[in-house]
Design a protein around this motif. Structure first.
Motif, mmCIF file in Angstrom:
data_model
loop_
_atom_site.group_PDB
_atom_site.id
_atom_site.type_symbol
_atom_site.label_atom_id
_atom_site.label_comp_id
_atom_site.label_asym_id
_atom_site.label_seq_id
_atom_site.Cartn_x
_atom_site.Cartn_y
_atom_site.Cartn_z
ATOM 1 N N GLN A 49 0.884 -1.249 -0.138
ATOM 2 C CA GLN A 49 0.122 0.104 -0.091
ATOM 3 C C GLN A 49 0.736 1.006 -0.004
ATOM 4 O O GLN A 49 1.852 1.455 0.616
ATOM 5 C CB GLN A 49 -0.934 0.144 1.325
ATOM 6 C CG GLN A 49 -2.080 -1.102 1.413
ATOM 7 C CD GLN A 49 -2.779 -1.032 2.451
ATOM 8 O OE1 GLN A 49 -2.581 -0.113 3.575
ATOM 9 N NE2 GLN A 49 -3.810 -1.726 2.620
ATOM 10 N N PRO A 50 0.438 2.202 -0.876
ATOM 11 C CA PRO A 50 1.200 3.559 -0.777
ATOM 12 C C PRO A 50 0.849 4.201 0.566
ATOM 13 O O PRO A 50 -0.450 4.297 0.945
ATOM 14 C CB PRO A 50 0.917 4.374 -2.090
ATOM 15 C CG PRO A 50 -0.439 3.488 -2.386
ATOM 16 C CD PRO A 50 -0.362 2.141 -1.817
ATOM 17 N N THR A 63 -0.319 7.161 2.496
ATOM 18 C CA THR A 63 -1.182 8.364 1.983
ATOM 19 C C THR A 63 -1.994 9.136 3.179
ATOM 20 O O THR A 63 -2.425 10.335 3.123
ATOM 21 C CB THR A 63 -2.441 8.136 1.077
ATOM 22 O OG1 THR A 63 -3.247 7.258 1.492
ATOM 23 C CG2 THR A 63 -1.701 7.369 -0.248
ATOM 24 N N THR A 64 -1.952 8.451 4.374
ATOM 25 C CA THR A 64 -2.488 9.072 5.392
ATOM 26 C C THR A 64 -1.690 8.856 6.806
ATOM 27 O O THR A 64 -0.510 8.443 6.872
ATOM 28 C CB THR A 64 -3.734 8.199 5.885
ATOM 29 O OG1 THR A 64 -3.161 6.740 6.474
ATOM 30 C CG2 THR A 64 -4.637 7.708 4.980
ATOM 31 N N GLN A 91 -0.946 5.642 8.428
ATOM 32 C CA GLN A 91 -0.075 4.896 7.666
ATOM 33 C C GLN A 91 1.316 5.424 7.890
ATOM 34 O O GLN A 91 2.198 4.543 7.757
ATOM 35 C CB GLN A 91 -0.340 4.988 6.110
ATOM 36 C CG GLN A 91 -1.669 4.132 5.940
ATOM 37 C CD GLN A 91 -1.894 4.307 4.456
ATOM 38 O OE1 GLN A 91 -1.939 5.345 3.902
ATOM 39 N NE2 GLN A 91 -2.425 3.080 3.671
ATOM 40 N N THR A 92 1.452 6.678 8.268
ATOM 41 C CA THR A 92 3.056 7.385 8.238
ATOM 42 C C THR A 92 3.262 6.892 9.586
ATOM 43 O O THR A 92 4.417 6.274 9.805
ATOM 44 C CB THR A 92 2.739 8.965 8.162
ATOM 45 O OG1 THR A 92 2.462 9.234 7.107
ATOM 46 C CG2 THR A 92 4.039 9.402 8.851
ATOM 47 N N GLN A 151 7.758 8.662 -2.553
ATOM 48 C CA GLN A 151 6.677 7.859 -2.298
ATOM 49 C C GLN A 151 7.182 6.644 -1.219
ATOM 50 O O GLN A 151 7.932 5.956 -1.384
ATOM 51 C CB GLN A 151 6.167 7.195 -3.436
ATOM 52 C CG GLN A 151 4.834 6.358 -3.353
ATOM 53 C CD GLN A 151 3.803 7.093 -2.694
ATOM 54 O OE1 GLN A 151 3.198 8.055 -3.293
ATOM 55 N NE2 GLN A 151 3.220 6.754 -1.428
#
Length: 390
Positions: free
Chosen positions: A9-10, A12-13, A16-17, A60
């Motif tokens: 998964q990239p 983006t939130t 997630q960071t 990314q």
């Protein structure tokens, strides 16, 4: 993207960071030599607006999940300034990078690298140079020698299994970089002392300490010499003015005047040597957090530092003096002056010099002359990729 029940998964939130940060602590918890970085500092590293690298880079981040659990991470990035460098110096057009990789097993590592390569291809890159985390000025290379002792300040440490996992994908070695271990308590050979004494008789040559009252001025002098001295080196990417200012501000708490010297020739700054107390000695027990009492330990150490070990991350001589007797003489003088003060004022027993390109003959000769021995090796790998159709 998925494979063998692995989902990539990239990031983006914010959630997630946070997962991107935390997975390193989970996967390295059983390694007694891994030093947990402060979460706040690592978060700054990967946050646009906090790290000036993002001003000239496309980045990314990716997470790997298995059965809903995070099991790895990687960054893919393109430094626009690196693309402008001559290809024969290591970077150059079409070169992208990945780094900050952590993986629970080989399948996860391969899935993450595959995702990073796909993203780089989509961005038009044709070659990968990795791992570089993230700027070449931060933590370049994969640790392949020295897993049996903890890294010093601003040095990478990786799972020994990563080497085999990466090479299994066809990555080949582009460059070997090393660091040297140097006992400093007993001084250097008589020849070095004679070279230092000879330099002290040169009335045009002055070795001075940095002045914290004029820190911004001296930081700019040092970084100016660095950009000139290293401009012909493999992997060189110039630091921007903002990066220079950011680096100076970040390092200011661990800067001590006696440990950073500037050499002046007839009043002109021409060389420098930077030495940092090994802050990993104090942060390794903080488990990545300053709370509840870590901040007090760190502040006390910053104010009254005692460091058994130190690291020399940077040394440079202006290009016009490269390969001259004066260049090596200035280097020996700065090393000796800093050694004396480190032993007397900080209780230092040994230092680490590096990283150094293994084909940098000048620095290798200096390390050999003072009795230093290689204690860590990092490899930077290369692999061609086919860019996606645009």
């Amino acid at each position: 993207m998925a494979g063998q029940d692995i989902v990539i998964q990239p990031v983006t939130t914010k959630a997630q960071t946070k997962q991107f940060v935390e997975i390193a602590y989970q996967l390295n918890a059983g390694d007694p030599h891994w030093v947990p970085p402060l979460r706040s500092e690592f978060t700054k590293l990967i946050t646009p607006g906090k790290n000036p690298f993002f001003e000239h880079a496309r980045v990314q981040f990716f997470l790997a999940l298995r059965q809903g659990q995070v099991v790895g991470r990687i960054s893919a990035h393109i430094d626009e300034l690196a693309l402008e460098q001559p290809a024969e110096q290591g970077m150059g057009p079409g070169t992208g990078n990945w780094g900050l990789m952590e993986a629970s097993d080989e399948a996860v590592m391969h899935a993450l690298i595959g995702a990073a390569e796909a993203w780089l291809k989509d961005q038009g890159m044709t070659r990968v140079l990795a791992p570089i985390s993230m700027s070449v000025w931060e933590e370049p290379g994969l640790l392949t020698l020295g897993h049996d002792h903890s890294p010093m300040i601003m040095m990478g440490h990786h799972n020994a299994a990563y080497q085999g996992w990466i090479e299994a994908l066809g990555y080949t070695v582009a460059k070997r970089i090393v660091s040297y271990d140097l006992p400093v308590t007993d001084g250097f050979p008589k020849l070095i002392n004679r070279i230092v004494a000879s330099g002290e008789r040169n009335k045009l040559l002055k070795i001075r300490k940095v002045d914290k009252k004029h820190f911004d001025r001296d930081a700019a002098i040092i970084m100016g010499i660095l950009n000139d001295a290293w401009s012909g080196n493999w992997g060189f990417v110039p630091m921007t003015d903002h990066e220079i200012a950011h680096a100076g501000e970040s390092l200011k708490p661990v800067v001590h005047e006696a440990l950073i010297r500037i050499a002046e020739l007839d009043g002109e700054p021409v060389a420098f040597m930077m030495t940092l107390p090994n802050m990993n000695e104090v942060i390794r027990g903080l488990k990545g957090s300053l709370w509840p009492f870590g901040w007090a330990k760190l502040l006390w150490w910053l104010k009254f530092p005692k460091a058994q070990s130190m690291r020399v991350p940077l040394m440079g001589v202006k290009k016009e003096l490269h390969n001259s007797r004066l260049a090596s003489q200035m280097a020996f003088m700065m090393i000796e002056y800093i050694r004396r003060d480190a032993v007397a004022d900080f209780g230092t027993c040994y230092a680490e010099i590096g990283w150094i390109l293994d084909d940098n003959q000048g620095m290798v000769a200096i390390a050999d002359a003072i009795g230093a021995e290689i204690n860590r090796e990092y490899l930077i790998y290369d692999r061609a990729i086919a860019a996606a159709a645009r």
